[in-house]
Design a protein around this motif. Structure first.
Motif, short mmCIF file in Angstrom:
data_model
loop_
_atom_site.label_atom_id
_atom_site.label_comp_id
_atom_site.label_asym_id
_atom_site.label_seq_id
_atom_site.Cartn_x
_atom_site.Cartn_y
_atom_site.Cartn_z
N PHE A 188 0.81 -1.21 0.00
CA PHE A 188 0.00 0.00 0.00
C PHE A 188 0.85 1.27 0.00
CE2 PHE A 188 -2.77 3.30 1.50
CZ PHE A 188 -4.06 2.93 1.17
N LYS A 189 1.75 1.40 0.98
CA LYS A 189 2.54 2.63 1.11
C LYS A 189 3.48 2.83 -0.08
CE LYS A 189 2.80 5.23 4.04
NZ LYS A 189 2.14 6.55 4.23
N GLN A 245 1.39 4.05 -2.93
CA GLN A 245 0.96 5.42 -2.63
C GLN A 245 2.10 6.40 -2.89
OE1 GLN A 245 -0.28 6.03 1.44
NE2 GLN A 245 -1.37 7.93 0.96
N ARG A 258 -5.15 7.88 0.05
CA ARG A 258 -5.54 6.54 0.52
C ARG A 258 -6.83 6.06 -0.11
NH1 ARG A 258 -3.41 5.90 6.80
NH2 ARG A 258 -1.41 6.95 6.43
N GLY A 281 -6.75 2.57 -1.92
CA GLY A 281 -7.72 1.63 -1.38
C GLY A 281 -8.73 1.19 -2.43
N HIS A 301 -6.23 -1.27 5.52
CA HIS A 301 -5.87 -0.03 6.23
C HIS A 301 -5.17 -0.22 7.57
CE1 HIS A 301 -7.84 2.67 3.40
NE2 HIS A 301 -8.81 1.77 3.32
N PRO A 311 -1.25 0.88 7.13
CA PRO A 311 -1.02 2.33 7.09
C PRO A 311 -1.50 3.04 8.36
CG PRO A 311 -2.70 1.68 5.48
CD PRO A 311 -2.05 0.44 5.96
N GLY A 350 -10.77 4.56 3.28
CA GLY A 350 -9.77 5.50 2.79
C GLY A 350 -10.34 6.90 2.60
N ASP A 377 -9.06 10.35 4.37
CA ASP A 377 -8.68 11.54 3.60
C ASP A 377 -9.46 12.78 4.03
OD1 ASP A 377 -6.83 10.11 2.14
OD2 ASP A 377 -8.14 9.78 0.42
N TYR A 425 -9.44 7.11 11.38
CA TYR A 425 -10.29 6.01 11.01
C TYR A 425 -11.44 5.78 11.99
CZ TYR A 425 -6.81 4.49 7.55
OH TYR A 425 -5.96 4.41 6.47
#
Length: 409
Positions: A31-32, A35, A42, A46, A241, A244, A364, A368, A373
């Motif tokens: 993921f990272k 990105q 994200r 995502g 998620h 991250p 995600g 943002d 979360y």
């Protein structure tokens, strides 16, 4: 005593599911890197996973009937080839839209061609021990979810994410093709009966059940569809998620990726143990309890501010979700039979694809917009509670349809 051939089918299905979902769920480890490579938010990254997951569950709707028509090995073999091709092509992507096309299309179709046919094969080889067999086979998903992120994390320490994906493609081919050659769609193909009974004792077992059109007209079907959707949202929110999120708390990348693996470790424990327990307590009763447990575990996730608390959540959450995923097909096989189970499960599992969109993309989007979360976790908890209620309504609708006074026969 000669080992019943059905257990070899369980082992092959276990291996295929480990490869398919290990590859798919390793996405969180990448993921990272993705990105950073494409300077994306994200929500965008995502959504890449969400689109892939939605596609493989939609493809699953046709994969079961396709395997019945042209052969299980041909369909799962094509799935392995597409899955490996997806990782190889993704390693060459030069933009996020290009990654959407090659990863989403090839990996999505590859997993879709493997998942439902392998799961259905196991249901057809067993009746009395169906929950146990289903749990052992589906534990492959947990093994893959545990091992693949660790493998990805180790590779990412040594080289770029592109080279890591190429190694994934090679491993999928080398391990997947032998598993394809070991799986058989149903016992009648080898002159056997389910559970290893004398041939004829249950010779008609796999030929009984509803047609797809009958199942779709059943109220219990659509309540079960809704229950699977609601219970599955949190799985994808966590898989995509949690790494991250942990890095945002200051936890290093390796430890963050380990959390994905711990969800897989919980799956490995939960699926066979809870699957076997489902044979004794009843799959539906246990499913309802696990849905409530999922909602409660979200409170631990919400209040986790360090690696130890997140690790505890990951293991318990993985076990509870693993039990749910092992028991869903057993409930479907019990209610609707195995005659058209491939098509029935394929339609039911579209709900999981929709859950992936909600869990991966919406979580995600929430981050943002809010920088955290919390809202996503609390909404996910509420959905798990609603899943338990939907299971109750599904059971009620099924009992009514099965009763002499019911309108659906």
């Amino acid at each position: 005593m000669k080992l019943f051939r059905g257990w070899t089918v369980v082992a092959a299905a276990h291996g295929l599911l480990a490869l398919a979902f290990g590859a798919a769920y390793s996405f969180g480890a990448f993921f990272k890197s993705i990105q950073t490579q494409f300077d994306a938010g994200r929500f965008s990254v995502g959504s890449l996973f969400a689109v892939t997951a939605l596609l493989y569950y939609c493809v699953g709707a046709i994969a079961g009937p396709l395997a019945d028509r042209i052969g299980l090995r041909r369909v799962t073999g094509a799935g392995i080839l597409l899955l490996a091709t997806g990782f190889a092509l993704a390693s060459r992507a030069t933009s996020l839209p290009q990654l959407f096309v090659v990863f989403g299309l090839f990996v999505g179709c590859g997993v879709g061609l493997i998942y439902v046919p392998a799961v259905v094969a196991v249901q057809r080889w067993f009746v009395r021990l169906r929950s146990r067999a289903s749990g052992l086979a589906s534990a492959g998903t947990g093994v893959g979810t545990f091992a693949a992120p660790l493998f990805a994390g180790w590779l990412l320490e040594q080289q770029s994410w592109q080279i890591a994906m190429q190694w994934f493609a090679l491993a999928i081919l080398l391990l997947g093709l032998p598993a394809v050659l070991s799986i058989v769609g149903q016992p009648a193909q080898l002159g056997l009966a389910p559970d290893g009974d004398p041939h004829g004792a249950q010779s008609g077992a796999q030929a009984r059940g509803m047609e797809l059109s009958q199942a779709l007209r059943s109220g219990g079907f659509w309540w079960l569809f809704l229950a699977i959707l609601l219970a599955s949202v949190s799985l994808f929110a966590a898989l995509v998620h949690i790494a991250p999120m942990a890095q945002g708390l200051g936890i290093d990348a390796t430890s963050s990726q380990l959390l994905i693996a711990l969800i897989g470790a919980g799956n490995v424990l939960g699926r066979p143990l809870l699957g076997s327990l489902g044979d004794r307590l009843g799959a539906l009763r246990l499913l309802t309890g696990l849905s409530i447990l999922l909602a409660l575990l979200h409170l631990l996730w919400w209040q986790a501010h360090g690696w130890a608390a997140l690790a505890l959540f990951a293991v318990l959450f993985g076990a509870a979700h693993g039990g749910c995923i092992a028991l869903f097909p057993a409930v479907a096989a019990h209610w609707f039979g195995t005659l058209r189970l491939g098509a029935i499960l394929g339609i039911l599992y579209i709900s999981v694809g929709l859950a992936a969109v909600i869990g991966a993309s919406a979580s995600g989007w929430v981050f943002d917009r809010t920088g955290g979360y919390t809202l996503a976790i609390l909404v996910s908890a509420a959905l798990a509670l609603l899943a338990a209620a939907a299971l109750g309504l599904a059971a009620r609708a099924h009992r009514f349809a099965s009763s002499p006074s019911g309108t659906s026969k």
